[in-house]
Design an enzyme around this catalytic site. Sequence first.
Site, PDB file in Angstrom:
ATOM      1  N   GLY A 116       0.824  -1.197   0.000  1.00  0.00           N
ATOM      2  CA  GLY A 116       0.000   0.000   0.000  1.00  0.00           C
ATOM      3  C   GLY A 116       0.859   1.249   0.000  1.00  0.00           C
ATOM      4  O   GLY A 116       2.031   1.222   0.388  1.00  0.00           O
ATOM      5  N   CYS A 117       0.275   2.359  -0.426  1.00  0.00           N
ATOM      6  CA  CYS A 117       1.053   3.594  -0.568  1.00  0.00           C
ATOM      7  C   CYS A 117       1.542   4.127   0.780  1.00  0.00           C
ATOM      8  O   CYS A 117       2.745   4.359   0.963  1.00  0.00           O
ATOM      9  CB  CYS A 117       0.244   4.640  -1.320  1.00  0.00           C
ATOM     10  SG  CYS A 117      -1.407   4.943  -0.658  1.00  0.00           S
TER      11      CYS A 117
END
Length: 321
Positions: A116-117
Amino acid sequence: MTPPRIFIDGEAGTTGLQIRARLEGREDLELLSIDPARRKDPEARRELLNAADIAVLCLHDDVAREAVAMIENPATRVLDASSAHRTAQGWAYGFPELTKQSREEIRAARLVSNPGCYATGAVALLRPLTDAGLLPPDLPLSVQGFSGYSGGGRALVEAHEGRGEHPMAGPFKSYALSLIHKHQPEMARHGGLKHAPLFTPHVGGWRQGMLVQIPLHLGLLGVTAAQLHEALADHYAGERFVRVMPFEHGQPADPILDPQTLNGTNELELFVYAGPNGEHALLVSRLDNLGKGASGAAVQNLDVMLGLEGAGHSYRLAEGG
């Protein structure tokens, strides 16, 4: 030799579109596409999922799990860009630079979960420091994330660009104030922590680009900011896409950080800021949430899985492209 076949399931979404754009023109890969009229046809998707050498899933979590269940071909490998499998047993975590074993684990895996970012920014800072013993794994931590509105997906992008409405649209919003966010288990597992950090994300009125910040009370840890910087610099030495920014006289050279600086790239910058009395430090990561935080990382992971990372691809994309 026939080039590896890649199918992006969910290529019309924000991440899928950027993965495809980064792969366009690659002669060493063959992109499989679904007829737009059959995009929601399970049988059409099943056929392509099983025909691909690597299926890239750019889907909501539940749909990603369904897609994995559709794959019956034991030769099809999976790169999942959703959060469905980031802490799941049997899945390699797709952050090649994170540990000394990460690249080989990704290269050998049939199932790879793209990070995930926000989690990318957090674990990039945390894992080298927990592995080095500079941060205890049971340390209570607070993490703050600041992202452009593309981090909210297609609906939020359309709202910001005048094609719809969304409650998160606006110049700046804090969210997940229930103190529960889907990236927290990932931050704990891959950051080397025993407990999930307190995480507060924020979304701003710029399209893409992200900062992740972790404050530390050094007096409670018995370490210095210089030691933290040295551990990060040693860990990422020689990495092409992760840079630990210079630390001189207790501060990085840049006293002001723009979250948009790395837009369109697959790069990640790490900073250590120190308070004047040595009691406090601020760890900061900067990345494009659609680059190293999503599609750039996915294309890098594809190349690692296929043994093509040494070909020198930049994984760049023009800002807003």
